[in-house]
Each structure stands twice: as C-alpha cells, then as structure tokens.
Write an enzyme that holds these catalytic residues in place. Structure first.
Site, PDB file in Angstrom:
ATOM      1  CE  LYS A  96      -4.347  -1.724   0.952  1.00  0.00           C
ATOM      2  NZ  LYS A  96      -4.234  -2.936   1.797  1.00  0.00           N
ATOM      3  CD  GLU A 118     -10.202   4.331   1.308  1.00  0.00           C
ATOM      4  OE1 GLU A 118     -10.055   5.539   1.052  1.00  0.00           O
ATOM      5  OE2 GLU A 118      -9.512   3.438   0.775  1.00  0.00           O
ATOM      6  CB  SER A 384      -0.343  -8.252  -1.161  1.00  0.00           C
ATOM      7  OG  SER A 384      -1.141  -9.107  -0.368  1.00  0.00           O
TER       8      SER A 384
HETATM    9  C1  LIG Z   1      -5.249  -4.013   1.477  1.00  0.00           C
HETATM   10  C2  LIG Z   1      -4.586  -5.282   1.213  1.00  0.00           C
HETATM   11  C3  LIG Z   1      -5.010  -6.113   0.167  1.00  0.00           C
HETATM   12  C4  LIG Z   1      -6.215  -5.821  -0.679  1.00  0.00           C
HETATM   13  O1  LIG Z   1      -6.166  -4.618  -1.412  1.00  0.00           O
HETATM   14  P1  LIG Z   1      -5.891  -4.596  -2.966  1.00  0.00           P
HETATM   15  O2  LIG Z   1      -6.154  -3.188  -3.362  1.00  0.00           O
HETATM   16  O3  LIG Z   1      -6.816  -5.561  -3.602  1.00  0.00           O
HETATM   17  O4  LIG Z   1      -4.478  -4.976  -3.162  1.00  0.00           O
HETATM   18  C5  LIG Z   1      -4.297  -7.268  -0.073  1.00  0.00           C
HETATM   19  N1  LIG Z   1      -3.243  -7.616   0.689  1.00  0.00           N
HETATM   20  C6  LIG Z   1      -2.804  -6.847   1.717  1.00  0.00           C
HETATM   21  C7  LIG Z   1      -1.631  -7.292   2.518  1.00  0.00           C
HETATM   22  C8  LIG Z   1      -3.460  -5.654   2.011  1.00  0.00           C
HETATM   23  O5  LIG Z   1      -3.027  -4.918   3.026  1.00  0.00           O
END
Ligand SMILES: *Cc1c(COP(=O)(O)O)cnc(C)c1O
Length: 400
Positions: A96, A118, A384
């Site tokens: 993020k 948000e 992610s």
């Molecule tokens: C917020 C988040 C997501 C989901 O958000 P996307 O916009 O779909 O990437 C996925 N993995 C993690 C670790 C997150 O913090």
C-alpha cells in the site's frame, strides 16, 4: 483532460473508462476536486522532479526493489518454480505504501494541506499516516468500527504516527462504510484536502493513478525474472484481490503479454454461495459504487450486499473497474479461496518458507491447490503483505 498515453489495450480510455466500466459518478460538489485531478495527474506524474522524488523515496524509505524470492520448499510441494514477490518487506508491511508515497507527493504539488483516507484492514490507513508524518501533513483516517476492533494494533499505529482515526458507524461498519464517510468529508472540505484512496477504486482518475503507482511491482518483476530465469515473462502471476491494487501492480506490465496467465483470487468467505463471501466477480452485477461503474455485490433492487471475508482487506463488495473489464474480457482468470482455505495456506507458507503472510495474501497462496502445473512452469505470487497485523486472527483460528 490530459491525453492518456496508454501502455496497454486494457488501460483506461480518455474518458476514464475500461470498456463499459469506470467513469466518475460523483456528486456535483466534488467536480472541482476530481476534475483538477483528472487534468493534472498525468502531467505531474511525468515531471522529472516528481519521478525523481518518487523513485528516491521508494528506494531509500520503502526499501525497493523488493526481492523476488524462489520459494524452494513451496516449489517442491507444488511441482513447479514458485517465486514470491516480497511486498511484505515494504516499509509498513504491505504494497500500500507504494501508492501513498505517490499520492502524498501529488497532493503537495496540488497545494493541498490536509489528507483524508479510508481504511479496511488498517494497512492503507497506516501507509497514509506514515507518509503524512514523513511530509508533515495533517491526516484523518476513516475506519469501520468493526474493523477498528479486529485491527487494533493498526489503529494505535496510526495514532502513534499522529493521525486522527474516525470510526464509521453506519451499515456493516467496515470498509465500504468508511469509504462513504471519507467521501462525505471530502464533499464538505473540497479546497484544502486531498483524498488518498487506497485501491484501484473510486472515480476516474483514481483507478488509473493508483495502478500506475503500483505498477512498480511488475516493472521490477520483469527485470528480476530476466536475471534469475533468463526470461522476463513467467507462465503465471497470482495475486489476491480486494479492490485490486496489488493485483494490478503485479499484472500491469504483463497485460499485453497474452502468454502470461494472470490469476486473481477473491475472498470466498464461508463459501461463494453461502451468502457470506466477498467474491465480487462471481456474485456481482453491474452497478455504481464509490464513484465508478463496476461489478458490485447487490440485491435485486440494487442495495449493496454486506460482504464477508476473514481478512479485512478483502472484505469489500466491489472491485476496481479495470478488474471488472479484465474479468469480462477473460484476460484475467478469477478464482476464489474460502476463509478456511486461506488460513490453511497461511500456515502452510509459514511452515514451508518461514514467512507468515497477511491473511489477504494467503488467499493467493490457497489458489495453488486449485491449479495444475508442469515442472518447468514459472509462477510468481505477489506476496502483498505480512501477517503481523493478523496475529489475533491466526491465534483465534488455531489449527497450527
Ligand atoms: C489491502 C490489502 C489487500 C487488498 O487490497 P488490494 O487493493 O486488492 O491490493 C491485499 N493484501 C494486503 C496485505 C493488504 O493490506
């Protein structure tokens, strides 16, 4: 509007659409803000000083490039070559921050003194509070009351960083309600405030802007794969999807490479047909949510359905318009993993590789079970985020 130099036939068009999805469905009062962004984002993002500042912070502050790691034991288990793109190693623990760094630099150039955001899992809120502290900007984060309870450490992190966290108490008190509150705030404070949206959702140009900031993921993947395998292109790229920002970041530079199979994994919750899931492409119908036309989980008469996922970051009844388009065109294949499958996959990765993933990310790992590979296949999973924030959920789940 600035001309869009699209790098892909799947990219946004000059009116802000991906096929029939996208656009900017916003109240009159937001037009000045959103139009200012539409007219200026591409020009600002292409300025040399902007590119330099962005790259420098990604390198020295976020810790990029993130490693591309060949996961040996995971590869052995599934009989293929599985690489993990380590976004979990970014400062603040997830992808993020790539986007919030980009947007804070943009907000400064637009002359905005205040930031609102948000957040669902709290990851985007932390990433926003972080860049506001970094640049000395006032920060208010809206968060569903239920999410504040299940992600307490992130609430306190934001407060330590100097942000104000405001609970969203309407509806299911989760991400979509926090988004509504943030939009309402922006309507009432249009002049001095920039709204940092955390995924590829919202009115045009947000989905395109966020996708471009996150595209650094696949830009690095190409170089790293070329170095380790001799080929830029893997056979598969797998990513989990809430709104879709980590997925589009991982897919972006491969969209036109049709031999690379792109797999997006949604939250199946307690089962896609259980009435408690967040599998938007399987259950959603065309509709408008949070400023853009996309697929939305809704009742016959258009009421948004409360989604469910064990991971707060995937607990969203919509999906970014680019993903709705990639789903409809068939360019990206959509799978889903249930809460249970995701938790098992999270523990599997922990045991095989010594990496405790975010529960969002664990959905992407779980998809391996649903696929068949050849031994030479090269697979990249976009890791992610890390699981520190989810410790309580892991503990409650047990089973390890
Ligand atoms: C917020 C988040 C997501 C989901 O958000 P996307 O916009 O779909 O990437 C996925 N993995 C993690 C670790 C997150 O913090």
């Amino acid at each position: 509007m600035t001309k869009i130099d699209s790098i892909s036939k799947y990219a946004v068009d000059s009116k802000g659409y991906y096929g029939k999805f996208g656009g900017a469905y916003i109240p009159e009062m937001l037009h000045p803000n959103v139009e200012e962004l539409q007219q200026r984002y591409l020009q600002i993002m292409s300025e040399k000083s902007f590119v330099n500042d962005f790259k420098k912070l990604l390198k020295d502050y976020v810790g990029r490039p993130t490693p591309l790691y060949l996961a040996q034991r995971l590869s052995e288990k599934f009989g293929a070559n599985i690489y993990l793109k380590r976004e979990d190693l970014c400062h603040t623990g997830a992808h993020k921050i790539n986007n919030t760094i980009g947007q804070i630099l943009l907000a400064k150039r637009l002359g905005k003194a205040k930031i609102i955001a948000e957040t669902g899992a709290g990851q985007h809120g932390v990433a926003t509070a972080t860049v506001c502290a970094l640049t000395g900007v006032e920060c208010i984060v809206y968060m569903g009351k239920v999410d504040m309870e299940r992600q307490k450490p992130n609430v306190e992190r934001m407060r330590i960083l100097g942000a104000e966290v405001r609970p969203a108490t309407s509806g299911s008190q989760t991400l979509k309600d926090a988004t509504n509150e943030a939009l309402r705030h922006w309507i009432n404070n249009p002049w001095d405030t920039h709204y940092i949206i955390g995924s590829v959702v919202g009115p045009h140009p947000y989905p395109d802007m966020v996708a471009r900031f996150q595209s650094v993921i696949s830009e690095e993947m190409k170089l790293q794969l070329a170095e380790s395998t001799g080929e830029e292109n893997p056979d598969y790229i797998i990513a989990c999807v809430g709104g879709g920002s980590n997925a589009i970041g991982a897919f972006y530079h491969y969209l036109d490479e049709e031999n690379v199979q792109l797999i997006a994994v949604e939250a199946g919750g307690e089962g896609v047909s259980s009435g408690r899931s967040a599998a938007t492409t399987q259950l959603g119908k065309e509709g408008v949510l949070h400023g853009s036309r996309s697929l939305v989980m809704q009742t016959q008469d258009g009421q948004v359905v409360e989604p469910h996922s064990i991971s707060a970051g995937l607990d969203y009844p919509g999906i970014g318009p680019i993903h709705a388009h990639l789903f409809e065109t068939g360019r990206v294949k959509f799978l889903s993993a249930t809460d249970e499958e995701a938790m098992k996959a999270g523990i599997l990765l922990s045991r095989l590789e010594g990496i405790i993933p975010a529960i969002e990310t664990a959905h992407a790992i779980a998809a391996l079970d649903q696929m068949k590979f050849n031994t030479n296949d090269v697979i990249v999973i976009n890791l992610s985020g890390r699981g520190d924030k989810d410790l309580e959920t892991y503990i409650k789940w047990g089973g390890y």
